[in-house]
Every structure is written in C-alpha cells, then in structure tokens.
Design a protein around this motif. Structure first.
Motif, short mmCIF file in Angstrom:
data_model
loop_
_atom_site.label_atom_id
_atom_site.label_comp_id
_atom_site.label_asym_id
_atom_site.label_seq_id
_atom_site.Cartn_x
_atom_site.Cartn_y
_atom_site.Cartn_z
N ASP A 21 0.87 -1.16 0.00
CA ASP A 21 0.00 0.00 0.00
C ASP A 21 0.92 1.23 0.00
OD1 ASP A 21 -1.76 2.05 0.40
OD2 ASP A 21 -2.76 1.15 2.13
N ILE A 22 1.01 1.89 -1.14
CA ILE A 22 1.98 2.99 -1.26
C ILE A 22 1.37 4.35 -0.93
CG2 ILE A 22 3.39 1.74 -2.94
CD1 ILE A 22 2.21 3.71 -5.08
N LYS A 23 0.28 4.33 -0.20
CA LYS A 23 -0.33 5.59 0.24
C LYS A 23 0.67 6.46 0.99
CE LYS A 23 -4.40 7.31 2.73
NZ LYS A 23 -5.57 6.93 3.56
N TYR A 24 1.59 5.81 1.71
CA TYR A 24 2.58 6.55 2.50
C TYR A 24 3.45 7.47 1.63
CZ TYR A 24 6.25 3.39 0.81
OH TYR A 24 7.12 2.70 0.00
N MET A 25 3.59 7.13 0.34
CA MET A 25 4.43 7.94 -0.53
C MET A 25 3.82 9.31 -0.84
SD MET A 25 6.03 5.12 -3.17
CE MET A 25 7.24 6.27 -3.83
N GLU B 291 2.29 11.09 1.60
CA GLU B 291 2.15 11.79 2.87
C GLU B 291 3.11 12.97 2.96
OE1 GLU B 291 2.00 10.62 7.64
OE2 GLU B 291 2.56 9.12 6.15
N ASP B 292 2.62 14.09 3.47
CA ASP B 292 3.50 15.25 3.63
C ASP B 292 4.08 15.28 5.05
OD1 ASP B 292 1.56 16.36 5.35
OD2 ASP B 292 0.60 17.45 3.71
N GLU B 293 4.88 16.27 5.33
CA GLU B 293 5.58 16.34 6.62
C GLU B 293 4.63 16.47 7.80
OE1 GLU B 293 8.35 19.52 6.32
OE2 GLU B 293 9.65 18.48 4.87
N ASP B 294 3.43 16.98 7.56
CA ASP B 294 2.46 17.18 8.65
C ASP B 294 1.54 15.98 8.83
OD1 ASP B 294 3.42 19.79 9.04
OD2 ASP B 294 2.17 20.52 7.37
N GLY B 295 1.77 14.91 8.06
CA GLY B 295 0.94 13.72 8.19
C GLY B 295 -0.29 13.73 7.31
N GLY B 296 -0.45 14.77 6.51
CA GLY B 296 -1.57 14.82 5.57
C GLY B 296 -1.20 14.16 4.25
N PHE B 297 -2.18 14.03 3.36
CA PHE B 297 -1.94 13.39 2.08
C PHE B 297 -2.25 14.36 0.94
CE2 PHE B 297 -2.59 9.93 5.03
CZ PHE B 297 -1.61 9.02 4.67
N TRP B 298 -1.39 14.32 -0.08
CA TRP B 298 -1.55 15.28 -1.19
C TRP B 298 -2.04 14.62 -2.47
CZ3 TRP B 298 1.75 13.87 -5.14
CH2 TRP B 298 2.88 13.13 -4.79
N MET B 299 -2.76 13.50 -2.34
CA MET B 299 -3.26 12.80 -3.53
C MET B 299 -4.32 13.64 -4.26
SD MET B 299 -3.55 8.79 -2.44
CE MET B 299 -4.08 9.08 -0.77
N ASP B 300 -4.26 13.58 -5.57
CA ASP B 300 -5.24 14.25 -6.42
C ASP B 300 -6.48 13.36 -6.50
OD1 ASP B 300 -6.76 15.43 -8.36
OD2 ASP B 300 -5.18 15.50 -9.88
N THR B 301 -7.57 13.79 -5.92
CA THR B 301 -8.78 12.96 -5.87
C THR B 301 -9.43 12.79 -7.24
OG1 THR B 301 -10.08 14.92 -5.27
CG2 THR B 301 -9.29 13.52 -3.47
N THR B 302 -9.02 13.62 -8.21
CA THR B 302 -9.58 13.48 -9.56
C THR B 302 -8.72 12.57 -10.43
OG1 THR B 302 -8.36 15.40 -10.42
CG2 THR B 302 -10.51 15.81 -9.41
N ALA B 303 -7.56 12.16 -9.90
CA ALA B 303 -6.65 11.30 -10.67
C ALA B 303 -7.04 9.84 -10.54
CB ALA B 303 -5.22 11.51 -10.18
#
Length: 232
Positions: free
Chosen positions: A156-160, A162-174
């Motif tokens: 599960d590469i979701k961790y890749m 993750e930003d420094e604050d623990g949030g995620f920067w995934m594009d939900t439209t991608a």
C-alpha cells in the motif's frame, strides 16, 4: 521493448557486471536496483517471499520469474515448477542457472493449470492498471486447480503521498494512487516506459470477491507490504 532488464541479467550471469539498473516512477526519483539482489538465495529474500515459497506445493507457476531465484529454490525442494517471463534475457538466464522449465510467455497466454501460482516482488505490478485487475484475476482463476492457491504480494503505497504534517496530497480526480508510470534504464539506454500497479489489500480483496475468488491476508512485511493467498 528493448529488454534492458534481460540484458542486465545476462551481463551479470556472464560475468560482465559493471553497473546496476536505474529505476524511477512518476512519483519517485531515480534509484539503483542492484543486479546481484535479483540472484539472491532463499536466506537473502524478504520474509514475504520466504513465506510464499514455504507455502508453495504441487505444480507451481512462477510468474515474472526474473533470474529464476524462486524457481531454483523450489526445484531444490523437489517441487515441479514452470517459470515464465516476458523478458527473453531473463528466461535465458533462468535456463543458464538450471531452471528446468522456463519459457518466454505472457501470463494471459498461459493455458496449463497449476496448484500454486506465484506472483512475487510486487506481483500486482503485472496487472498494470486498476481496470485490468479483473481481467488478470479471471485468467488466474481459469488456470488454477480446484484446491490450488495464488500467492501474491504488493504494497500500500499511500505513504508515498504523505507530507511532513501527516496529511496526504493525492489528487482525488486522478486515477487510483497505486497506478504508476515506471521507468528503467541500463548502461545509458532507456527502456520504453511501462505501467506498474501497487494494490492495497482491501482493493485486492474487493477485486477478488467480484470475480469469485477468496482472498486471505497471510502476513505483512515491515514497510506497508503484504502477502495474500487467493483460492477458489
């Protein structure tokens, strides 16, 4: 396909090892893939691979066999194994190393049936994209003997993302976040880019259920990776 992967394996097998394979993806920088690692022994393998090999039984299909390390271990245990890979160079290396049954073949062209089907070293990568998972799973189901098993690993590469604050920067439209563009180069040559898929376990479980396969989590690795067992 230039088969730079196969060329690298052949160079190592033939004593011409001077540099490693360079890989990268659309979300990660260039990294070295040490060629000696592809020739590893059982004791040098990650625990997920060791577990999969220990569970292997009956007539085995080793999908994406590479340099044949998994097949060679099974042969030593007197287990009948068929190695397949789309890389001509890889299959040549398998044969040179002593794999008794090795063939250049796409998984979707395989028609024999097996008791164990191995897809290791991120086995879901071969599915390429999320919308092709069902096609591959249906085919795997069709070449699996009644009491057989498919042993497959991924991460599960979701961790890749993750930003420094623990949030995620995934594009939900991608597209699904595990769909990557994979790049490989060797000795100054670039391979044709390819699609490569990492699947989180729940997504794999859902896909298996949709095609009538059972899916069980066997073990988890140290870095978001897992081994699953699929059955009829």
């Amino acid at each position: 396909m230039k088969d730079l992967f196969g060329k690298a394996l052949l160079d190592y097998q033939n004593g011409n090892y001077t540099e490693d394979i360079i890989t990268s993806t659309n979300i990660s920088d260039a990294d070295e893939l040490p060629i000696p690692y592809l020739f590893r022994s059982f004791s040098e393998m990650p625990k997920l691979e060791q577990k999969a090999l220990q569970l292997s039984k009956g007539k085995v299909l080793d999908v994406g066999a590479g340099a044949g390390s998994h097949s060679l271990y099974l042969q030593e245990k007197n287990i009948a194994v068929q190695a397949i890979d789309i890389s001509k160079g890889a299959i040549e290396v398998c044969k040179k190393r002593g794999v008794l049954k090795a063939e250049v073949k796409d998984l979707l062209k395989e028609t024999e049936t097996f008791d164990t089907i191995l897809l290791l070293m991120n086995g879901t990568g071969i599915f390429q994209e999320l919308d092709q998972v069902a096609t591959y799973l249906k085919h795997l189901k069709s070449i699996l003997n009644p009491d057989g098993q498919i042993l497959i690993d991924s991460s599960d590469i979701k961790y890749m993302y993750e930003d420094e604050d623990g949030g995620f920067w995934m594009d939900t439209t991608a597209n699904y976040y595990g769909e990557l563009d994979y790049f490989l180069s060797y000795k100054g040559e670039d391979e044709k880019p390819m699609k490569w898929l990492y699947l989180d376990f729940n997504t794999l479980l859902t896909a298996c259920t949709s095609v009538g396969l059972k899916c069980e989590l066997i073990t988890e690795g140290d870095h978001f990776d897992y081994l699953a067992q699929l059955s009829l």
